[in-house]
Design a protein around this motif. Structure first.
Motif, mmCIF file in Angstrom:
data_model
loop_
_atom_site.group_PDB
_atom_site.id
_atom_site.type_symbol
_atom_site.label_atom_id
_atom_site.label_comp_id
_atom_site.label_asym_id
_atom_site.label_seq_id
_atom_site.Cartn_x
_atom_site.Cartn_y
_atom_site.Cartn_z
ATOM 1 N N UNK A 4 0.827 -1.222 0.000
ATOM 2 C CA UNK A 4 0.000 0.000 0.000
ATOM 3 C C UNK A 4 0.858 1.267 0.000
ATOM 4 N N UNK A 5 2.181 1.085 -0.056
ATOM 5 C CA UNK A 5 3.117 2.215 -0.046
ATOM 6 C C UNK A 5 2.968 3.075 1.220
ATOM 7 N N UNK A 6 2.700 2.393 2.363
ATOM 8 C CA UNK A 6 2.593 3.104 3.651
ATOM 9 C C UNK A 6 3.894 2.926 4.416
ATOM 10 N N UNK A 7 4.601 4.006 4.722
ATOM 11 C CA UNK A 7 5.857 3.875 5.479
ATOM 12 C C UNK A 7 5.628 3.229 6.851
ATOM 13 N N UNK A 179 21.891 2.353 -2.694
ATOM 14 C CA UNK A 179 21.875 0.891 -2.570
ATOM 15 C C UNK A 179 20.604 0.436 -1.832
ATOM 16 N N UNK A 180 20.238 1.165 -0.773
ATOM 17 C CA UNK A 180 19.022 0.796 -0.025
ATOM 18 C C UNK A 180 17.807 0.892 -0.946
ATOM 19 N N UNK A 181 17.792 1.892 -1.800
ATOM 20 C CA UNK A 181 16.663 2.049 -2.731
ATOM 21 C C UNK A 181 16.613 0.860 -3.702
ATOM 22 N N UNK A 182 17.784 0.473 -4.223
ATOM 23 C CA UNK A 182 17.807 -0.656 -5.173
ATOM 24 C C UNK A 182 17.298 -1.932 -4.505
ATOM 25 N N UNK A 183 17.807 -2.194 -3.295
ATOM 26 C CA UNK A 183 17.386 -3.411 -2.579
ATOM 27 C C UNK A 183 15.878 -3.352 -2.317
ATOM 28 N N UNK A 184 15.412 -2.199 -1.888
ATOM 29 C CA UNK A 184 13.978 -2.033 -1.578
ATOM 30 C C UNK A 184 13.130 -2.291 -2.824
ATOM 31 N N UNK A 185 13.579 -1.789 -3.967
ATOM 32 C CA UNK A 185 12.825 -2.000 -5.214
ATOM 33 C C UNK A 185 12.871 -3.460 -5.654
ATOM 34 N N UNK A 186 13.997 -4.118 -5.358
ATOM 35 C CA UNK A 186 14.156 -5.502 -5.830
ATOM 36 C C UNK A 186 13.386 -6.513 -4.990
ATOM 37 N N UNK A 190 9.326 -5.978 3.004
ATOM 38 C CA UNK A 190 9.694 -4.605 3.355
ATOM 39 C C UNK A 190 11.108 -4.480 3.922
ATOM 40 N N UNK A 191 11.787 -3.420 3.508
ATOM 41 C CA UNK A 191 13.070 -3.081 4.118
ATOM 42 C C UNK A 191 12.811 -2.020 5.187
ATOM 43 N N UNK A 192 13.545 -2.145 6.295
ATOM 44 C CA UNK A 192 13.442 -1.180 7.398
ATOM 45 C C UNK A 192 14.840 -0.596 7.576
ATOM 46 N N UNK A 193 14.971 0.701 7.337
ATOM 47 C CA UNK A 193 16.305 1.296 7.314
ATOM 48 C C UNK A 193 16.681 2.001 8.606
ATOM 49 N N UNK A 194 17.982 1.960 8.884
ATOM 50 C CA UNK A 194 18.561 2.825 9.932
ATOM 51 C C UNK A 194 19.885 3.315 9.351
ATOM 52 N N UNK A 198 16.010 7.574 2.769
ATOM 53 C CA UNK A 198 14.539 7.683 2.839
ATOM 54 C C UNK A 198 13.776 6.682 1.988
ATOM 55 N N UNK A 199 14.477 5.833 1.231
ATOM 56 C CA UNK A 199 13.741 5.002 0.267
ATOM 57 C C UNK A 199 13.424 3.608 0.774
ATOM 58 N N UNK A 200 13.752 3.317 2.031
ATOM 59 C CA UNK A 200 13.350 2.022 2.590
ATOM 60 C C UNK A 200 11.840 2.055 2.823
#
Ligand code: KIV
Length: 259
Positions: A4-7, A179-186, A190-194, A198-200
């Motif tokens: 749903x694209x909800x952070x 890199x986080x954006x690429x992984x998240x798209x692939x 869900x990816x959870x970033x620290x 902002x793209x996780x």
């Protein structure tokens, strides 16, 4: 939420007071991180944290946030020694702390096999790549991971392998935003970033760091959302002053002297 694209808003938590507060504020997921070794127990890394310490804090968090999804970190050497050890540690987390999932670090084939077995036994597993603090000495310190092409490609392969092994989500710690954006798209999970930009799909912070209770820790990725350390210090100062000046307790705090 990813679909749903909800952070997704995640915070670490180690005790019942904050568990109640975080649940009341609608935090999506609580992580009983082994960062408790540093921020609660005063160790200088996560390495000394034991399974019993994790369970002790995990139980408190579950008691305080019974309606929130709680993940518990499997500490160093509780899942790396043998498959039986890993199954037993994760089983204890579910049975003795009552959490909904466990998290472990790394993405090599042995770790993926552990994930496969735990998921096969009905235990949801969260992965953790990038800066994996349990390997701090092998990584040469707390520094950004995946800057070089080869390291980035390895991280992407390991992320895919963890998803394939059955992880329901993946923490990305201290990796470049691209890199986080690429992984998240692939990934479908869900990816959870620290410290991963902002793209996780979600973000996690260590609670005492985010609330200003860990003075002097000011890495680039951290935003302080409150200054509770300041408030606590001035409250304690005032208490000590009032006790020493015999201003506390007053008659309003004393039984039998209400009027
Ligand atoms: O231990 C921890 O708090 C963690 C988060 C930093 C993701 O693993």
């Amino acid at each position: 939420m990813k679909r749903r694209d909800e952070p997704i808003a995640v915070l670490t938590c180690y005790d019942v007071l904050f568990a109640r507060l975080l649940e009341a504020e609608g935090v999506d997921m609580l992580l009983v991180g082994d960062s408790l070794g540093q921020v609660v127990l005063g160790y200088d890394s996560t390495l000394p944290v034991t399974m019993d310490e994790m369970l002790h804090h995990g139980r408190a968090v579950v008691r305080g946030a019974p309606h929130t999804f709680v993940v518990l970190d499997l500490p160093f050497m509780s899942y790396q020694v043998s498959m039986e050890g890993a199954m037993e540690s994760a089983g204890r987390a579910m049975k003795e702390a009552g959490v909904q999932a466990v998290k472990l670090e790394g993405g090599d084939p042995e770790t993926c096999e552990v994930v496969r077995r735990l998921v096969g036994a009905g235990i949801p597993v969260m992965g953790h790549l990038g800066l994996t603090p349990q390997s701090v000495h092998a990584l040469g310190g707390y520094r950004v991971q995946g800057r070089e092409e080869e390291a980035a490609a390895r991280l992407r392969r390991q992320a895919a392998a963890l998803q394939e092994a059955g992880c329901f989500s993946l923490v990305l710690e201290l990796v470049p935003g691209k890199l986080a954006r690429e992984v998240t798209d692939e990934l479908e999970i869900p990816t959870i970033g620290i410290g991963a930009g902002p793209h996780c799909d979600g973000q996690v912070l260590v609670l005492p760091d985010a609330l200003g209770l860990n003075p002097g820790f000011e890495p680039r990725f951290l935003k302080r959302f409150a200054e509770l350390g300041e408030g606590a210090r001035s409250g304690v100062r005032m208490y000590v002053e009032e006790v020493r000046a015999r201003r506390f307790p007053g008659s309003e705090h004393t039984f039998g002297e209400e009027g």
